[in-house]
Design an enzyme around this catalytic site. Structure first.
Site, PDB file in Angstrom:
ATOM      1  N   LYS A   1      46.210 -24.258 143.620  1.00 24.07           N
ATOM      2  CA  LYS A   1      46.480 -23.033 144.800  1.00 24.07           C
ATOM      3  C   LYS A   1      44.764 -22.131 144.519  1.00 24.07           C
ATOM      4  O   LYS A   1      44.474 -21.000 143.924  1.00 24.07           O
ATOM      5  CB  LYS A   1      47.422 -22.642 145.612  1.00 24.07           C
ATOM      6  CG  LYS A   1      47.431 -21.840 146.161  1.00 24.07           C
ATOM      7  CD  LYS A   1      47.220 -22.903 147.328  1.00 24.07           C
ATOM      8  CE  LYS A   1      46.835 -22.696 148.919  1.00 24.07           C
ATOM      9  NZ  LYS A   1      47.892 -22.599 150.161  1.00 24.07           N
TER      10      LYS A   1
ATOM     11  N   ASP B   1      54.476 -25.621 155.309  1.00 22.38           N
ATOM     12  CA  ASP B   1      53.996 -24.095 155.415  1.00 22.38           C
ATOM     13  C   ASP B   1      55.094 -22.844 155.739  1.00 22.38           C
ATOM     14  O   ASP B   1      54.559 -22.375 156.005  1.00 22.38           O
ATOM     15  CB  ASP B   1      52.420 -23.429 155.929  1.00 22.38           C
ATOM     16  CG  ASP B   1      51.617 -22.184 155.843  1.00 22.38           C
ATOM     17  OD1 ASP B   1      52.405 -21.598 154.390  1.00 22.38           O
ATOM     18  OD2 ASP B   1      51.121 -22.169 156.466  1.00 22.38           O
TER      19      ASP B   1
ATOM     20  N   HIS C   1      43.069 -22.808 150.420  1.00 20.96           N
ATOM     21  CA  HIS C   1      43.040 -22.418 152.019  1.00 20.96           C
ATOM     22  C   HIS C   1      41.943 -21.826 152.724  1.00 20.96           C
ATOM     23  O   HIS C   1      41.399 -21.286 151.756  1.00 20.96           O
ATOM     24  CB  HIS C   1      44.125 -20.458 151.135  1.00 20.96           C
ATOM     25  CG  HIS C   1      43.807 -19.797 153.191  1.00 20.96           C
ATOM     26  ND1 HIS C   1      45.857 -19.558 153.334  1.00 20.96           N
ATOM     27  CD2 HIS C   1      42.963 -19.412 153.919  1.00 20.96           C
ATOM     28  CE1 HIS C   1      45.587 -19.037 154.219  1.00 20.96           C
ATOM     29  NE2 HIS C   1      44.098 -18.881 154.435  1.00 20.96           N
TER      30      HIS C   1
ATOM     31  N   HIS D   1      56.437 -21.723 150.730  1.00 19.83           N
ATOM     32  CA  HIS D   1      56.836 -21.015 150.545  1.00 19.83           C
ATOM     33  C   HIS D   1      58.223 -20.441 150.140  1.00 19.83           C
ATOM     34  O   HIS D   1      59.436 -20.495 151.034  1.00 19.83           O
ATOM     35  CB  HIS D   1      56.123 -19.913 150.744  1.00 19.83           C
ATOM     36  CG  HIS D   1      54.777 -19.941 151.409  1.00 19.83           C
ATOM     37  ND1 HIS D   1      53.303 -19.338 150.276  1.00 19.83           N
ATOM     38  CD2 HIS D   1      54.325 -20.603 152.243  1.00 19.83           C
ATOM     39  CE1 HIS D   1      52.994 -19.783 150.608  1.00 19.83           C
ATOM     40  NE2 HIS D   1      52.640 -20.859 151.428  1.00 19.83           N
TER      41      HIS D   1
ATOM     42  N   HIS E   1      53.555 -28.180 151.231  1.00 19.15           N
ATOM     43  CA  HIS E   1      52.997 -26.793 151.396  1.00 19.15           C
ATOM     44  C   HIS E   1      54.515 -26.190 152.080  1.00 19.15           C
ATOM     45  O   HIS E   1      54.852 -26.725 152.461  1.00 19.15           O
ATOM     46  CB  HIS E   1      52.426 -26.905 152.051  1.00 19.15           C
ATOM     47  CG  HIS E   1      51.566 -25.484 152.009  1.00 19.15           C
ATOM     48  ND1 HIS E   1      49.862 -25.369 151.599  1.00 19.15           N
ATOM     49  CD2 HIS E   1      51.724 -25.008 152.581  1.00 19.15           C
ATOM     50  CE1 HIS E   1      50.111 -24.417 152.312  1.00 19.15           C
ATOM     51  NE2 HIS E   1      51.016 -23.547 152.369  1.00 19.15           N
TER      52      HIS E   1
ATOM     53  N   HIS F   1      47.095 -26.774 155.572  1.00 22.83           N
ATOM     54  CA  HIS F   1      47.171 -26.439 156.888  1.00 22.83           C
ATOM     55  C   HIS F   1      45.687 -26.226 157.600  1.00 22.83           C
ATOM     56  O   HIS F   1      45.758 -25.811 158.608  1.00 22.83           O
ATOM     57  CB  HIS F   1      47.980 -25.072 157.063  1.00 22.83           C
ATOM     58  CG  HIS F   1      47.757 -24.528 156.096  1.00 22.83           C
ATOM     59  ND1 HIS F   1      46.417 -23.807 155.411  1.00 22.83           N
ATOM     60  CD2 HIS F   1      48.243 -23.630 155.053  1.00 22.83           C
ATOM     61  CE1 HIS F   1      46.070 -22.804 154.344  1.00 22.83           C
ATOM     62  NE2 HIS F   1      47.843 -22.638 154.476  1.00 22.83           N
TER      63      HIS F   1
HETATM   64  C1  NCD Z   1      51.434 -17.335 154.243  1.00 25.24           C
HETATM   65  C2  NCD Z   1      53.401 -16.875 153.283  1.00 25.24           C
HETATM   66  O1  NCD Z   1      54.015 -15.843 154.033  1.00 25.24           O
HETATM   67  O2  NCD Z   1      53.022 -16.936 152.466  1.00 25.24           O
HETATM   68  N1  NCD Z   1      51.499 -17.191 155.627  1.00 25.24           N
HETATM   69  C3  NCD Z   1      51.311 -18.514 156.163  1.00 25.24           C
HETATM   70  O3  NCD Z   1      51.251 -17.552 157.431  1.00 25.24           O
HETATM   71  N2  NCD Z   1      51.336 -19.424 156.195  1.00 25.24           N
HETATM   72  C4  NCD Z   1      50.058 -17.829 153.518  1.00 25.24           C
HETATM   73  C5  NCD Z   1      49.440 -18.682 153.477  1.00 25.24           C
HETATM   74  O4  NCD Z   1      50.074 -20.222 153.832  1.00 25.24           O
HETATM   75  O5  NCD Z   1      48.804 -18.593 154.305  1.00 25.24           O
HETATM   76 ZN    ZN Z   2      50.686 -21.827 152.978  1.00 19.95          ZN
END
Ligand code: NCD
Ligand code: ZN
Length: 344
Positions: free
Chosen positions: A98, A246, A135, A15, A13, A173
């Site tokens: 997702k 995450d 989520h 970004h 997981h 998460h």
């Molecule tokens: C994530 C993001 O910034 O894209 N932020 C976070 O706090 N985890 C989004 C997410 O996974 O909820």
């Molecule tokens: Zn995330």
């Protein structure tokens, strides 16, 4: 023990973002992870096979040539997602879909407001054996932010799990004792990812002695008893829990702001931070399964063949990193000393 060797890990997981940010985020992850489940919350979100495919190409363009790194693509479920979207996503190699409740987190405005409307999509995912990544937070205004995960379990997740026992679900998460219990008690089709920040920190680290925006992520850090429950979950060695950082970069000025963004950029120290926690817990022997075996097993993918070595060596996470666009970003745990280092 001064050195540990484990099968190469994957990050289930994270970004990466898009554009020139990829030249920062992709090498950071490819440094030690062989694969990563790439979140689809771009603007606009990645909602179908074509978009996932185009995004994958942009990620591959930013991948260091010899890393052998493979991005695993996901699509973002919206109120408009159809069963046909699932079929074509599956056929084009998209790994999972997702689910963000509308308004739950960064770029989730396009997300789902009525879960029931997605039942035909969940039916198709079940048929296609495509994992659903969730989520797990409700977004009702009147629900306290610290209770949103537990409310999601009670109101939504237990319903989905009850209705779709065959659907593989990753509760992403997780941050609470209730989530860890729910996953532990569920059948073999439910698992969870756990981030380094939720193992290392609790809400005191966010709020005591001043607000620490770089520890702010969603779901928000919870109280110490929840942190302890997550630590117990990973030290139990249960196959249901695996690594998902995450890692979620936001530029420094977007975090250090009157309305700061949620997300911790942990890619540059991720595997080391997990080793750090597992050592604290006296369960370094469980690191390999958590980081490198449970994830691919759950996703029904082969385990990696290569290995990595972590050496016991103190190093300091940089205070700041410069992004390809010249702007600074503060990595998670900046300035802190970590006791393990990846041997490169
Ligand atoms: C994530 C993001 O910034 O894209 N932020 C976070 O706090 N985890 C989004 C997410 O996974 O909820
Ligand atoms: Zn995330």
């Amino acid at each position: 023990m001064n050195e540990i060797s484990i099968i190469a890990p994957d990050d289930w997981h994270l970004h990466f973002r898009d554009g020139d940010m990829l030249r920062e985020t992709v090498p950071a992850t490819a440094r030690c992870f062989k694969r990563a489940i790439v979140m689809p919350n771009l603007v606009p979100p990645v909602v179908n096979a074509e978009m996932a495919d185009a995004y994958k190409k942009r990620i591959i363009d930013a991948t260091p040539p010899d890393s052998g790194f493979e991005p695993l693509m996901t699509i973002y479920l919206t109120n408009e997602t159809s069963p046909e979207d699932i079929v074509s996503a599956k056929n084009s190699g998209v790994v999972a879909a997702k689910l963000y409740p509308a308004g739950a987190t960064t770029n989730s405005d396009a997300a789902v407001s009525q879960l029931e409307a997605l039942y035909p999509v969940f039916d198709e995912m079940s048929k296609q054996d495509m994992p659903l990544l969730i989520h797990g937070e409700v977004t009702d205004e009147h629900i306290d932010i610290f209770d949103r995960e537990k409310e999601f379990i009670d109101q939504k997740l237990s319903v989905i799990v009850g209705k779709y026992p065959e659907l593989r679900i990753v509760f992403e998460h997780i941050t609470t004792k209730e989530a860890a219990e729910f996953v532990n008690q569920g059948n073999e089709n439910i698992a969870a990812t756990i981030t380094p920040q939720h193992l290392l920190l609790n809400r005191n680290d966010l709020l005591v002695g001043g607000v620490r925006p770089h520890n702010y992520c969603l779901p928000v850090l919870k109280r110490n008893i929840h942190q302890e429950a997550l630590r117990a979950a990973v030290s139990s060695g249960s196959k249901k829990f695996f690594l998902g950082t995450d890692s979620a970069p936001h530029e420094k000025h977007r975090k250090e702001s009157a309305c700061g963004c949620a997300g911790c950029y942990s890619a540059w120290s991720a595997i080391e931070l997990y080793a750090h926690v597992f050592e604290e817990l006296g369960c370094l022997d469980k690191l390999e399964a958590f980081a490198s075996l449970n994830g691919p097993d759950f996703y029904k993918m082969p385990r990696n063949e290569s290995r990595i070595t972590l050496v016991k060596e103190d190093w300091q996470i940089p205070e700041q990193i410069t992004l390809p666009n010249g702007n600074p970003i503060v990595p998670f745990f900046a300035g802190e000393t970590v006791h393990w280092k990846l041997r490169v």
